[in-house]
Design a protein around this motif. Structure first.
Motif, mmCIF file in Angstrom:
data_model
loop_
_atom_site.group_PDB
_atom_site.id
_atom_site.type_symbol
_atom_site.label_atom_id
_atom_site.label_comp_id
_atom_site.label_asym_id
_atom_site.label_seq_id
_atom_site.Cartn_x
_atom_site.Cartn_y
_atom_site.Cartn_z
ATOM 1 N N PHE A 4 81.508 31.906 -41.511
ATOM 2 C CA PHE A 4 80.438 31.036 -42.000
ATOM 3 C C PHE A 4 81.002 29.670 -42.386
ATOM 4 O O PHE A 4 80.388 28.646 -42.146
ATOM 5 C CB PHE A 4 79.754 31.718 -43.202
ATOM 6 N N ARG A 12 75.083 25.696 -41.121
ATOM 7 C CA ARG A 12 75.151 26.416 -42.385
ATOM 8 C C ARG A 12 73.920 26.142 -43.246
ATOM 9 O O ARG A 12 73.385 27.049 -43.881
ATOM 10 C CB ARG A 12 76.420 26.002 -43.158
ATOM 11 N N THR A 16 71.267 28.972 -44.415
ATOM 12 C CA THR A 16 71.017 29.123 -45.845
ATOM 13 C C THR A 16 69.546 28.886 -46.159
ATOM 14 O O THR A 16 68.920 29.671 -46.902
ATOM 15 C CB THR A 16 71.888 28.148 -46.661
#
Length: 175
Positions: A4, A12, A16
């Motif tokens: 990640f 990312r 998220t």
């Protein structure tokens, strides 16, 4: 396999934000389902309580109406019966087969003969049939015996469809 941390910042952030949105939507969905279920149960309880109250009110109205009809029919029967004259209780007795209506046990009883206008009341159907004709309801003339109240004249039917003359309501009956 990529980690990640090795992903680009945009990817990312997308992962998220997507995970956060999915978690928020799942939590919101669970909350809404529980809230709606509780509301449906509450509404159903209210409707059922209203229906039970309506049914109770209906039954009470029926009981009141039926009681008024019974009272009116009793007045008609009373007037008719006593318009025939006085009941004459003879010293002479007659033997009748008495059948307990609750357990069907049988025994013989001696009862005083009753007459009205010279006509015997025991096993006569004239008076009770006339009362039924006037009121539309069944009628019975009872005579008190040691074990209860003996039907000496009736148009009430037993389980075989015959007149229930000779059956008696025992003293311990709630009737």
């Amino acid at each position: 396999m990529t980690r990640f941390k090795d992903l680009k910042i945009g990817v990312r952030l997308n992962i998220t934000l997507s995970a956060t949105i999915i978690i928020i939507m799942v939590v919101l969905g669970i909350y809404m389902v529980n809230t709606m279920r509780n509301k449906i149960i509450s509404d159903t309880d209210i409707r059922m309580s209203e229906q039970v109250q309506d049914l109770s009110d209906f039954i009470q109205a029926q009981i009141k109406t039926n009681q008024q009809r019974v009272n009116a029919d009793l007045k008609v029967a009373h007037h008719f019966f006593y318009s025939l004259g006085e009941i004459e209780v003879l010293t002479e007795t007659t033997t009748m087969q008495a059948i307990d209506q609750s357990n069907q046990s049988k025994h013989s009883v001696n009862v005083f003969k009753w007459r009205i206008n010279g006509e015997p009341l025991q096993n006569s159907t004239n008076i009770v049939d006339k009362i039924q004709e006037l009121t539309g309801n069944t009628a019975t003339i009872f005579q008190k015996i040691d074990k209860g109240y003996l039907r000496i004249s009736t148009n009430v039917k037993d389980n075989n469809g015959q007149r229930a003359t000779g059956t008696y309501i025992p003293n311990n009956s709630p009737v």
